[in-house]
Scaffold this motif. Structure first.
Motif, PDB file in Angstrom:
ATOM      1  N   ALA A  98     -15.092  92.207 -89.377  1.00 31.68           N
ATOM      2  CA  ALA A  98     -16.371  92.642 -88.802  1.00 31.68           C
ATOM      3  C   ALA A  98     -17.333  91.470 -88.645  1.00 31.68           C
ATOM      4  O   ALA A  98     -18.518  91.551 -88.989  1.00 31.68           O
ATOM      5  CB  ALA A  98     -16.992  93.734 -89.651  1.00 31.68           C
ATOM      6  N   ALA A  99     -16.831  90.376 -88.146  1.00 33.97           N
ATOM      7  CA  ALA A  99     -17.633  89.201 -87.812  1.00 33.97           C
ATOM      8  C   ALA A  99     -17.126  88.678 -86.481  1.00 33.97           C
ATOM      9  O   ALA A  99     -15.976  88.931 -86.092  1.00 33.97           O
ATOM     10  CB  ALA A  99     -17.511  88.126 -88.888  1.00 33.97           C
ATOM     11  N   ALA A 100     -17.965  87.965 -85.785  1.00 36.27           N
ATOM     12  CA  ALA A 100     -17.557  87.427 -84.492  1.00 36.27           C
ATOM     13  C   ALA A 100     -16.479  86.376 -84.684  1.00 36.27           C
ATOM     14  O   ALA A 100     -16.427  85.677 -85.695  1.00 36.27           O
ATOM     15  CB  ALA A 100     -18.763  86.820 -83.771  1.00 36.27           C
ATOM     16  N   GLY A 101     -15.599  86.250 -83.711  1.00 32.29           N
ATOM     17  CA  GLY A 101     -14.542  85.257 -83.793  1.00 32.29           C
ATOM     18  C   GLY A 101     -13.556  85.425 -82.659  1.00 32.29           C
ATOM     19  O   GLY A 101     -13.664  86.346 -81.849  1.00 32.29           O
ATOM     20  N   LYS A 102     -12.592  84.542 -82.622  1.00 36.49           N
ATOM     21  CA  LYS A 102     -11.565  84.563 -81.579  1.00 36.49           C
ATOM     22  C   LYS A 102     -10.348  85.322 -82.095  1.00 36.49           C
ATOM     23  O   LYS A 102      -9.794  85.006 -83.147  1.00 36.49           O
ATOM     24  CB  LYS A 102     -11.171  83.138 -81.203  1.00 36.49           C
ATOM     25  CG  LYS A 102     -10.114  83.045 -80.121  1.00 36.49           C
ATOM     26  CD  LYS A 102      -9.776  81.585 -79.831  1.00 36.49           C
ATOM     27  CE  LYS A 102      -8.682  81.486 -78.766  1.00 36.49           C
ATOM     28  NZ  LYS A 102      -8.309  80.062 -78.503  1.00 36.49           N
ATOM     29  N   ASP A 103      -9.914  86.336 -81.352  1.00 41.09           N
ATOM     30  CA  ASP A 103      -8.735  87.106 -81.735  1.00 41.09           C
ATOM     31  C   ASP A 103      -7.489  86.236 -81.610  1.00 41.09           C
ATOM     32  O   ASP A 103      -7.398  85.377 -80.722  1.00 41.09           O
ATOM     33  CB  ASP A 103      -8.602  88.346 -80.864  1.00 41.09           C
ATOM     34  CG  ASP A 103      -9.762  89.320 -81.047  1.00 41.09           C
ATOM     35  OD1 ASP A 103     -10.535  89.140 -82.007  1.00 41.09           O
ATOM     36  OD2 ASP A 103      -9.896  90.239 -80.228  1.00 41.09           O
ATOM     37  N   VAL A 104      -6.530  86.477 -82.497  1.00 41.46           N
ATOM     38  CA  VAL A 104      -5.347  85.619 -82.510  1.00 41.46           C
ATOM     39  C   VAL A 104      -4.223  86.298 -83.275  1.00 41.46           C
ATOM     40  O   VAL A 104      -4.465  87.152 -84.140  1.00 41.46           O
ATOM     41  CB  VAL A 104      -5.680  84.254 -83.165  1.00 41.46           C
ATOM     42  CG1 VAL A 104      -5.921  84.416 -84.654  1.00 41.46           C
ATOM     43  CG2 VAL A 104      -4.604  83.211 -82.908  1.00 41.46           C
ATOM     44  N   ASN A 105      -2.983  85.968 -82.931  1.00 41.95           N
ATOM     45  CA  ASN A 105      -1.846  86.226 -83.802  1.00 41.95           C
ATOM     46  C   ASN A 105      -1.723  85.033 -84.734  1.00 41.95           C
ATOM     47  O   ASN A 105      -1.645  83.894 -84.270  1.00 41.95           O
ATOM     48  CB  ASN A 105      -0.559  86.392 -82.989  1.00 41.95           C
ATOM     49  CG  ASN A 105      -0.426  87.767 -82.378  1.00 41.95           C
ATOM     50  OD1 ASN A 105      -0.316  88.762 -83.081  1.00 41.95           O
ATOM     51  ND2 ASN A 105      -0.457  87.816 -81.059  1.00 41.95           N
ATOM     52  N   THR A 106      -1.684  85.286 -86.037  1.00 41.44           N
ATOM     53  CA  THR A 106      -1.707  84.143 -86.958  1.00 41.44           C
ATOM     54  C   THR A 106      -0.471  83.264 -86.829  1.00 41.44           C
ATOM     55  O   THR A 106      -0.527  82.070 -87.137  1.00 41.44           O
ATOM     56  CB  THR A 106      -1.853  84.616 -88.414  1.00 41.44           C
ATOM     57  OG1 THR A 106      -0.798  85.523 -88.742  1.00 41.44           O
ATOM     58  CG2 THR A 106      -3.195  85.297 -88.622  1.00 41.44           C
ATOM     59  N   ASN A 107       0.647  83.816 -86.359  1.00 37.20           N
ATOM     60  CA  ASN A 107       1.844  82.979 -86.214  1.00 37.20           C
ATOM     61  C   ASN A 107       1.753  82.028 -85.027  1.00 37.20           C
ATOM     62  O   ASN A 107       2.672  81.233 -84.781  1.00 37.20           O
ATOM     63  CB  ASN A 107       3.119  83.830 -86.138  1.00 37.20           C
ATOM     64  CG  ASN A 107       3.171  84.745 -84.919  1.00 37.20           C
ATOM     65  OD1 ASN A 107       2.311  84.695 -84.042  1.00 37.20           O
ATOM     66  ND2 ASN A 107       4.186  85.604 -84.875  1.00 37.20           N
ATOM     67  N   GLU A 108       0.637  82.089 -84.301  1.00 34.31           N
ATOM     68  CA  GLU A 108       0.376  81.103 -83.250  1.00 34.31           C
ATOM     69  C   GLU A 108      -0.338  79.876 -83.810  1.00 34.31           C
ATOM     70  O   GLU A 108      -0.605  78.922 -83.089  1.00 34.31           O
ATOM     71  CB  GLU A 108      -0.477  81.743 -82.151  1.00 34.31           C
ATOM     72  CG  GLU A 108       0.205  82.911 -81.447  1.00 34.31           C
ATOM     73  CD  GLU A 108      -0.764  83.698 -80.572  1.00 34.31           C
ATOM     74  OE1 GLU A 108      -1.969  83.352 -80.538  1.00 34.31           O
ATOM     75  OE2 GLU A 108      -0.307  84.663 -79.929  1.00 34.31           O
ATOM     76  N   THR A 109      -0.694  79.920 -85.104  1.00 27.85           N
ATOM     77  CA  THR A 109      -1.324  78.787 -85.765  1.00 27.85           C
ATOM     78  C   THR A 109      -0.320  78.129 -86.708  1.00 27.85           C
ATOM     79  O   THR A 109       0.675  78.743 -87.110  1.00 27.85           O
ATOM     80  CB  THR A 109      -2.553  79.225 -86.583  1.00 27.85           C
ATOM     81  OG1 THR A 109      -2.117  79.953 -87.746  1.00 27.85           O
ATOM     82  CG2 THR A 109      -3.483  80.093 -85.751  1.00 27.85           C
ATOM     83  N   THR A 110      -0.592  76.884 -87.069  1.00 31.20           N
ATOM     84  CA  THR A 110       0.323  76.168 -87.972  1.00 31.20           C
ATOM     85  C   THR A 110       0.423  76.856 -89.322  1.00 31.20           C
ATOM     86  O   THR A 110       1.523  77.099 -89.830  1.00 31.20           O
ATOM     87  CB  THR A 110      -0.153  74.715 -88.159  1.00 31.20           C
ATOM     88  OG1 THR A 110      -0.208  74.073 -86.883  1.00 31.20           O
ATOM     89  CG2 THR A 110       0.788  73.953 -89.074  1.00 31.20           C
TER      90      THR A 110
END
Length: 569
Positions: free
Chosen positions: A60-72
């Motif tokens: 519940a905070a602003a941010g960029k949506d992402v699949n975590t497996n797209e990050t290192t």
């Protein structure tokens, strides 16, 4: 506050670069619940495999949506556990979004709420974690057990895991990352680097600079007052009076009684009256009361704002833009410096946070979760030393180094890289260094290294530019926090984390007080000085119609409870 030493969990393996995989026999590390079972050799898996899975995560905070497996970092965790997270962040109003979840009784697998956490708990949105922790949470117990009695509700249930618990020996930060009165370095430089302690000295320094530079379109003082950040405007009185951020109340050090300072003539009125004078002189930015946070950040980044109060983590985007420009140009005149401003010379500042435990914010597993066991195992896997290194420091040889004495540090190139927003997102620092179960700020590993790079002296020293060093030398200090007083011990800190029961008289007062301040505080600052007393009397009268004692009693009781529980550790 009680301190809990953490066990040595494969830290040698971390030093050898095995951060890419969990260690065998690591105090209940659940690597075998993921894609493969971890082996003794980094990056090498056994034959035992389980299916990969994606869970939904709402913040519940602003941010960029992402699949975590797209990050290192997220990819490493998927290799360890088989788990990927589909992270969604808030767009719009938190109450509306959470209300929609509750009305439909359909939730993401986990939720990280803000102020709506009590609504979710009251609606039964979270499952109790007690049994899951007992069966699958060896590391969770190691880190959080000293605080379990603070985490339980009236029924004895643990509904969510707070984001951080103090682990190891406390390490204060060398730089200011919380609240302060900030001032541009050019103002200090032109004045000959004076020692500035009081509110009057601070404001007069700004006045003098504006007067000497009338044609530069400068903003003397800016404030953040947008809806969700209004506390940045109401909190300064307690800091000026010599108290840390305990929220809307200050806590007496001897009696532990809470006092709401909203109507205090010696702090709140004095603070607002000085801003009223600034406004009359044309030095206060009137747009502060209508600007969005983005507009506020843009103004900070413009280099035209001489001074403001805020918490570093909240103003960081604007401040970092100026710092990046300063690093590129070599001219740090527009960069900011934090000052421990108080009302009077005899007041001891308390801006630096003491060791703390925040129990009213955290991450919860919802009743809609597809596999609560696997989720709690993922949380438990985060709470190993090697994965806490990964979340905060990254990968040895890529984002940090280890010297012959075993001390973590970063090269200049690594420091620059770690501060780049795009890299933070792609590597995963943006998504994993907060809003998960973690070792708290100021925590340390068994070998003495700081959990957070920001509190590691070697990193702080390496981070200082020539402009920083010039300023440190001018004030005869080795780090910027040395201008600030050491925090006094406050076992209850922060008092704002004490739960306020939904629908209670205390909660009703809190909402009415906030509404009243949003109505009157702009009027008090923008009024003609001759009308200030009249407007203050109106506000004071309306404030004292509210049941302030209801809130003070709840906070005082909560303080007493925290002191009692932590004294027994």
């Amino acid at each position: 506050m009680g301190k809990k030493q953490i066990g040595l969990i494969c830290l040698t393996a971390v030093m050898m670069g095995s951060i890419l995989a969990g260690c065998s026999g690591n105090n209940g590390n659940t690597a075998n619940s993921g894609n493969t079972t971890a082996s003794n050799e980094p990056g090498v898996a056994t034959e035992e495999k389980v299916d990969k899975v994606s869970f939904s995560y709402f913040n519940a905070a602003a941010g960029k949506d992402v699949n975590t497996n797209e990050t290192t970092i997220g990819k490493i965790y998927e290799e360890q556990t088989g788990v990927n997270w589909k992270m969604e962040h808030l767009v719009g109003d938190e109450n509306t979004k959470i209300g929609t979840f509750i009305a439909s009784n359909d939730f993401p697998d986990v939720i990280v709420p803000g102020e709506t956490i009590d609504k979710l708990v009251d609606a039964g949105a979270f499952i109790p974690l007690n049994d899951l922790i007992e069966e699958h949470g060896q590391n969770i117990k190691r880190v959080y057990e000293p605080y379990f009695n603070l985490m339980k509700d009236e029924n004895g249930n643990i509904n969510f895991l707070p984001f951080s618990a103090n682990v190891g020996e406390f390490m204060p930060e060398p730089n200011i990352t919380q609240g302060a009165f900030w001032i541009q370095r050019r103002v200090l430089k032109e004045a000959g680097y004076p020692t500035i302690k009081t509110y009057d000295q601070y404001l007069n320094l700004i006045r003098d600079y504006v007067a000497k530079h009338p044609d530069e379109d400068l903003t003397g003082y800016l404030a953040l007052t947008s809806q969700d950040q209004f506390f940045a405007f109401t909190n300064p009185p307690m800091h000026l009076a010599g108290y840390p951020n305990d929220g809307g109340t200050i806590i007496d050090m001897e009696t532990h009684q809470a006092m709401d300072y909203g109507d205090d003539v010696n702090s709140t009125k004095r603070y607002l009256q000085e801003l009223n004078k600034l406004n009359d002189e044309g030095i206060f930015d009137k747009s502060s009361f209508v600007d969005t946070k983005d507009q506020y950040i843009a103004k900070l980044a413009s280099g035209k704002v001489l001074g403001f109060f805020d918490y570093k983590w909240q103003a960081a985007d604007g401040m970092n833009s100026l710092r990046e420009a300063a690093v590129a140009s070599g001219n740090h005149d527009l960069d900011y410096m934090a000052l421990p401003i108080v009302f009077d010379e005899n007041i001891k500042d308390q801006y630096i946070d003491p060791p703390s435990f925040v129990s009213n914010r955290g991450i919860g597993i919802t009743v809609s979760a597809k596999d609560p066991v696997r989720i709690i195992q993922f949380f438990d896997n985060l709470l190993t030393d090697e994965n806490q290194v990964l979340n905060q420091w990254g990968i040895k040889g890529e984002t940090f180094e280890v010297n012959e004495e075993g001390r973590f540090h970063r090269t200049e190139e690594q420091i620059v890289k770690a501060n780049e927003k795009a890299f933070q997102q792609s590597f995963g620092f943006t998504y994993f260094n907060y809003s998960w179960p973690m070792y708290g700020g100021g925590s340390s590993f068994p070998d003495g290294n700081s959990v957070g790079p920001g509190t590691q002296p070697e990193v702080a020293q390496m981070s200082y530019t020539e402009g920083d060093k010039e300023l440190l030398e001018a004030y005869n200090i080795e780090s910027f926090s040395q201008l600030f007083s050491t925090p006094d011990e406050r076992p209850w800190y922060p008092a704002w984390s004490i739960p306020i029961p939904q629908g209670s008289e205390a909660q009703v007062f809190e909402q009415k007080r906030n509404d009243l301040q949003r109505k009157y505080f702009p009027q008090l600052v923008l009024a003609a000085p001759a009308d200030f007393e009249k407007v203050w009397t109106e506000y004071y009268t309306e404030f004292n119609k509210l049941d302030v004692k209801a809130l003070e009693d709840v906070i005082s009781a909560g303080v007493a409870k925290k002191v009692e529980i932590l004294a027994g550790q």
